[in-house]
Write an enzyme that holds these catalytic residues in place. Structure first.
Site, PDB file in Angstrom:
ATOM      1  N   ASN A   1     -10.883   4.782   3.598  1.00  0.00           N
ATOM      2  CA  ASN A   1      -9.950   3.787   4.125  1.00  0.00           C
ATOM      3  C   ASN A   1     -10.181   3.704   5.635  1.00  0.00           C
ATOM      4  OD1 ASN A   1      -7.817   2.233   4.981  1.00  0.00           O
ATOM      5  ND2 ASN A   1      -6.216   3.706   4.405  1.00  0.00           N
TER       6      ASN A   1
ATOM      7  N   LYS B   1      -8.891   1.705   7.751  1.00  0.00           N
ATOM      8  CA  LYS B   1      -7.709   1.283   8.523  1.00  0.00           C
ATOM      9  C   LYS B   1      -8.113   0.210   9.547  1.00  0.00           C
ATOM     10  CE  LYS B   1      -5.787   5.761   7.447  1.00  0.00           C
ATOM     11  NZ  LYS B   1      -4.937   6.897   7.808  1.00  0.00           N
TER      12      LYS B   1
ATOM     13  N   HIS C   1       0.010   2.161   0.926  1.00  0.00           N
ATOM     14  CA  HIS C   1      -0.350   3.189   1.912  1.00  0.00           C
ATOM     15  C   HIS C   1       0.863   3.511   2.787  1.00  0.00           C
ATOM     16  CE1 HIS C   1      -2.238   5.340   5.179  1.00  0.00           C
ATOM     17  NE2 HIS C   1      -3.218   5.592   4.336  1.00  0.00           N
TER      18      HIS C   1
ATOM     19  N   GLU D   1       1.174   4.009   5.826  1.00  0.00           N
ATOM     20  CA  GLU D   1       1.287   3.247   7.076  1.00  0.00           C
ATOM     21  C   GLU D   1       1.871   1.863   6.812  1.00  0.00           C
ATOM     22  OE1 GLU D   1      -2.789   3.928   8.174  1.00  0.00           O
ATOM     23  OE2 GLU D   1      -2.293   6.057   8.378  1.00  0.00           O
TER      24      GLU D   1
ATOM     25  N   GLU E   1      -0.945  11.086  -0.982  1.00  0.00           N
ATOM     26  CA  GLU E   1      -1.220  11.319   0.432  1.00  0.00           C
ATOM     27  C   GLU E   1       0.064  11.797   1.121  1.00  0.00           C
ATOM     28  OE1 GLU E   1      -4.826   8.910   1.873  1.00  0.00           O
ATOM     29  OE2 GLU E   1      -3.127   7.553   1.930  1.00  0.00           O
TER      30      GLU E   1
ATOM     31  N   GLY F   1      -4.031  12.052   9.247  1.00  0.00           N
ATOM     32  CA  GLY F   1      -4.450  11.905  10.635  1.00  0.00           C
ATOM     33  C   GLY F   1      -3.961  13.018  11.541  1.00  0.00           C
TER      34      GLY F   1
ATOM     35  N   SER G   1      -6.378  14.202   5.907  1.00  0.00           N
ATOM     36  CA  SER G   1      -7.242  15.121   6.672  1.00  0.00           C
ATOM     37  C   SER G   1      -8.308  15.809   5.825  1.00  0.00           C
ATOM     38  CB  SER G   1      -6.393  16.143   7.434  1.00  0.00           C
ATOM     39  OG  SER G   1      -5.561  15.494   8.382  1.00  0.00           O
TER      40      SER G   1
END
Ligand code: 13P
Length: 249
Positions: free
Chosen positions: A9, A11, A94, A96, A166, A172, A212
């Site tokens: 991904n 992003k 996701h 985010e 996730e 991240g 990660s």
């Protein structure tokens, strides 16, 4: 059908020339693998990515899509638009998108339905926040995310679903769920699906871990029996790292 998958991904990273360069390097270095390998560049570079990978087995997927067929949704992208440029799989949910763009379980349920109705495979993302884990509420959160967005689907829809667990605290941050934490949650997810549907559906769905994942921890995470692969963020932006993660599977 359950398969091994490594997906990147990207992003909001990589402009057009950087996208071309990374894809060219990835296809040149791609090892022989049984795993499905996917990359999700930004919408604006999907067409270029599909063309770049015409001769490659790497699949280009989208990071998102809208639930409406078409209409007055300025700035959004529909399922038909994705299909028209050769995209057959979409990431939906996701963290985010949930955190920064207000995507609720209800919105995600609509997106999933639209995608499946259009024969777009869904890579559905979910996972708890740090406070949920600290308060020992992570299993409840994950269960309700799955239930609210997916559990009123027909059993037959599940062949077009990939799950990506996730944990938000691992995205991240450099902090990964331990292989044991990933396995524990993935086993819980299969149990939850078994209760809502049946064991066949639960055993046939691919469940990826994301958060990660790096060349240095991928082998251990992927070695767990209920972990079918990974959804990779930062490490997917560096060809050698992504290739090393593919080799790890
Ligand atoms: P990182 O691998 O950078 O933690 O990102 C994971 C992710 O969000 C993939 O969708």
């Amino acid at each position: 059908m359950r398969s091994k998958i490594v997906a990147g991904n990207w992003k909001m990273n990589k402009n057009l020339s950087e996208t071309e360069a990374l894809l060219t390097e990835l296809s040149a270095k791609l090892p022989d693998t049984q795993a499905e390998v996917m990359v999700a560049p930004t919408y604006i570079n999907l067409t270029a990515a599909v063309r770049n990978l015409e001769a490659s087995t790497i699949e280009v997927i989208s990071q998102n899509m809208h639930f409406a067929e078409n209409g007055a949704y300025t700035g959004e992208i529909s399922a038909d638009m994705l299909l028209s440029v050769g995209i057959n799989t979409a990431i939906i949910g996701h963290s985010e998108r949930r955190a920064y763009f207000g995507e609720t379980d209800e919105i995600l349920a609509k997106k999933v339905k639209t995608a499946l109705a259009k024969n777009i495979r869904v890579m559905f993302c979910f996972g708890e926040e740090l406070e949920d884990r600290k308060s020992d509420n992570h299993f409840n959160v994950v269960e309700s995310q799955l239930k609210n967005a997916l559990f009123d689907l027909d059993a037959s829809a599940w062949k077009n679903i990939i799950l990506a667990y996730e944990p938000v605290w691992a995205i991240g941050t450099g902090e990964t769920a331990s292989p044991e934490q990933a396995q524990e949650m993935h086993a819980f997810i299969r149990k939850t699906i078994t209760e809502a549907y049946d064991a066949t559906i639960a055993n046939n769905v691919s469940i990826l871990y994301g958060g990660s994942v790096k060349p240095g921890n991928a082998v251990e995470i992927f070695s767990k029996p209920d972990v079918d692969g990974g959804l990779i963020g930062g490490a997917a932006l560096v060809a050698d790292d992504f290739i090393a993660i593919i080799k790890a599977i």
